[in-house]
Design a protein around this motif. Structure first.
Motif, mmCIF file in Angstrom:
data_model
loop_
_atom_site.group_PDB
_atom_site.id
_atom_site.type_symbol
_atom_site.label_atom_id
_atom_site.label_comp_id
_atom_site.label_asym_id
_atom_site.label_seq_id
_atom_site.Cartn_x
_atom_site.Cartn_y
_atom_site.Cartn_z
ATOM 1 N N GLY A 142 -14.286 58.684 26.892
ATOM 2 C CA GLY A 142 -14.210 60.140 27.037
ATOM 3 C C GLY A 142 -13.877 60.818 25.724
ATOM 4 O O GLY A 142 -14.483 61.838 25.362
ATOM 5 N N LYS A 143 -12.939 60.245 24.988
ATOM 6 C CA LYS A 143 -12.575 60.778 23.670
ATOM 7 C C LYS A 143 -13.761 60.702 22.724
ATOM 8 O O LYS A 143 -14.052 61.671 22.000
ATOM 9 C CB LYS A 143 -11.399 59.973 23.101
ATOM 10 N N MET A 167 -4.408 68.195 30.757
ATOM 11 C CA MET A 167 -3.857 66.881 31.065
ATOM 12 C C MET A 167 -2.908 66.955 32.257
ATOM 13 O O MET A 167 -2.935 66.087 33.137
ATOM 14 C CB MET A 167 -3.126 66.318 29.842
ATOM 15 N N ARG A 168 -2.083 67.999 32.306
ATOM 16 C CA ARG A 168 -1.112 68.127 33.391
ATOM 17 C C ARG A 168 -1.774 68.511 34.709
ATOM 18 O O ARG A 168 -1.295 68.133 35.779
ATOM 19 C CB ARG A 168 -0.037 69.132 32.993
ATOM 20 N N ALA A 169 -2.878 69.249 34.632
ATOM 21 C CA ALA A 169 -3.575 69.651 35.854
ATOM 22 C C ALA A 169 -4.446 68.536 36.413
ATOM 23 O O ALA A 169 -4.699 68.489 37.624
ATOM 24 C CB ALA A 169 -4.428 70.890 35.581
ATOM 25 N N HIS A 170 -4.896 67.623 35.548
ATOM 26 C CA HIS A 170 -5.815 66.559 35.972
ATOM 27 C C HIS A 170 -5.349 65.202 35.437
ATOM 28 O O HIS A 170 -6.089 64.512 34.720
ATOM 29 C CB HIS A 170 -7.225 66.869 35.479
ATOM 30 N N PRO A 189 -3.816 63.452 22.596
ATOM 31 C CA PRO A 189 -3.773 64.912 22.731
ATOM 32 C C PRO A 189 -4.117 65.626 21.428
ATOM 33 O O PRO A 189 -4.804 66.658 21.439
ATOM 34 C CB PRO A 189 -2.322 65.177 23.159
ATOM 35 N N MET A 190 -3.665 65.087 20.308
ATOM 36 C CA MET A 190 -3.964 65.708 19.019
ATOM 37 C C MET A 190 -5.439 65.565 18.658
ATOM 38 O O MET A 190 -6.036 66.459 18.057
ATOM 39 C CB MET A 190 -3.059 65.100 17.948
ATOM 40 N N GLN A 191 -6.042 64.449 19.025
ATOM 41 C CA GLN A 191 -7.478 64.276 18.789
ATOM 42 C C GLN A 191 -8.291 65.236 19.653
ATOM 43 O O GLN A 191 -9.290 65.813 19.203
ATOM 44 C CB GLN A 191 -7.865 62.822 19.063
ATOM 45 N N ALA A 226 -11.160 63.912 27.582
ATOM 46 C CA ALA A 226 -11.231 63.816 26.120
ATOM 47 C C ALA A 226 -9.929 63.296 25.531
ATOM 48 O O ALA A 226 -9.909 62.790 24.408
ATOM 49 C CB ALA A 226 -11.573 65.177 25.521
ATOM 50 N N ALA A 227 -8.823 63.417 26.281
ATOM 51 C CA ALA A 227 -7.512 62.945 25.822
ATOM 52 C C ALA A 227 -7.078 61.684 26.559
ATOM 53 O O ALA A 227 -5.903 61.332 26.540
ATOM 54 C CB ALA A 227 -6.468 64.043 26.035
#
Length: 339
Positions: free
Chosen positions: A158-159, A243-246, A77-79, A98-99
């Motif tokens: 993805g990241k 992140m919470r939505a997907h 998440p921080m990245q 991405a996370a």
């Protein structure tokens, strides 16, 4: 966008010997999980964990919660927040990916390919190591289809795509986007320090090749709390909301992080390699733990036990808690929490 001012590297090189998170005088970590076969405890997994109250204070803990650990993919998440700070406009499934430590399901790999095309990139620019999908069932299907290990299939693709896209947007070098002194990695380092509320004691290299910043378990839990409580529209809150939505893009359809974020609205959950787990509830309570020997099979039972002790009661906990041991193809035991 101008390059951020370089941040001094707290790690001196070369390193003469491996650095332990615990000093030789540190007490042995408590047992967090047991391996029970046919009614007999045949193994034990030790580790440390911390639970933060809604106000951010330490509510309770086990083991050493101040020593630095490598959060591994729990840092993602921080990245992801850093690529937003670099000006990359991601949202929805793309920001969640991405996370992600994605399972390598077709919808994951298809979106990675789409994102690469959208930003004028190619799979050949990814510096992830060639790999198979993370999910065993997906890996079997992938091989059966005649595919081979490739960078795009690696769970961090993805990241890495987001990192490449942010670098291209700013005119930063693409061939060195994983270098510790690259402008994007400097943004990530600053973000880890800010979210964790502490300095980064060690920098290493993650399994995907990206720089890996250490935090204490307390700092890691604090970072997740920071993300769920951040103001709407900030990079941290945008990442948490995506992140919470997907959640299926963060993990996969057969993964505990996905199940938890679907079942417990507002929860942010992310595991990391070597048996690291971080989670924050929408009210600001948060937790983080690490199993010393890196046994990922312990994550579900330990996490379920902690959440129950935090007053969470939901059928999803039984789902993540169930880790059977087999003998001759039949269930003969289990991995269970031991605190």
């Amino acid at each position: 966008m101008t390059s951020p001012r370089p941040i001094s590297d707290p790690v001196s090189t070369p390193v003469a010997a491996p650095v332990s998170a615990q000093s030789p005088e540190a007490p042995t970590s408590p047992v967090l999980a047991e391996v029970v076969r046919s009614g007999f405890v045949e193994g034990r997994h030790r580790g440390s964990l911390v639970v933060l109250a809604a106000d951010g204070s330490v509510e309770w803990s086990l083991g050493d919660i101040a020593a630095p650990v490598f959060p591994r993919s729990s840092n993602k998440p921080m990245q992801a927040a850093a690529v937003l700070r670099a000006g990359l406009d991601l949202a929805g499934e793309r920001l969640a990916l991405a996370a992600a430590s994605h399972s390598g399901e077709p919808f994951h790999l298809d979106l990675v390919r789409t994102m690469l095309t959208e930003h004028g990139l190619t799979a050949g620019q990814l510096q992830t190591p060639p790999d198979l999908p993370l999910d065993p069932a997906e890996a079997e299907a992938y091989l059966a289809a005649g595919n081979v290990r490739e960078p795009l299939a690696m769970n961090c693709s993805g990241k890495h795509t987001a990192m490449l896209a942010a670098s291209a947007l700013n005119g930063w070098p693409l061939d060195s986007y994983l270098d510790q002194d690259h402008p994007l990695q400097q943004l990530i380092l600053a973000g880890v320090r800010e979210a964790g509320g502490e300095d980064v004691a060690h920098i290493g290299t993650d399994g995907c090749g990206a720089p890996l910043m250490s935090l204490s378990l307390t700092g890691l839990a604090r970072a997740f709390r920071h993300f769920v409580l951040a103001d709407p529209g900030t990079p941290e809150r945008r990442v948490a909301d995506a992140m919470r939505a997907h959640p299926e893009y963060v993990a996969g359809t057969r993964r505990p992080d996905t199940w938890l974020m679907r079942a417990l609205p507002g929860t942010l959950s992310k595991m990391g390699a070597e048996a690291v787990q971080a989670l924050a509830l929408p009210d600001g309570r948060a937790l983080a733990f690490k199993i010393d020997d890196g046994a990922a099979r312990t994550l579900g039972p330990v996490l379920a036990r902690v959440l129950r002790q935090m007053g969470i009661d939901d059928p999803v906990l039984a789902q993540i808690d169930d880790v059977p041991l087999l003998g001759g193809g039949a269930r003969v035991g289990e991995i269970r929490a031991a605190f």
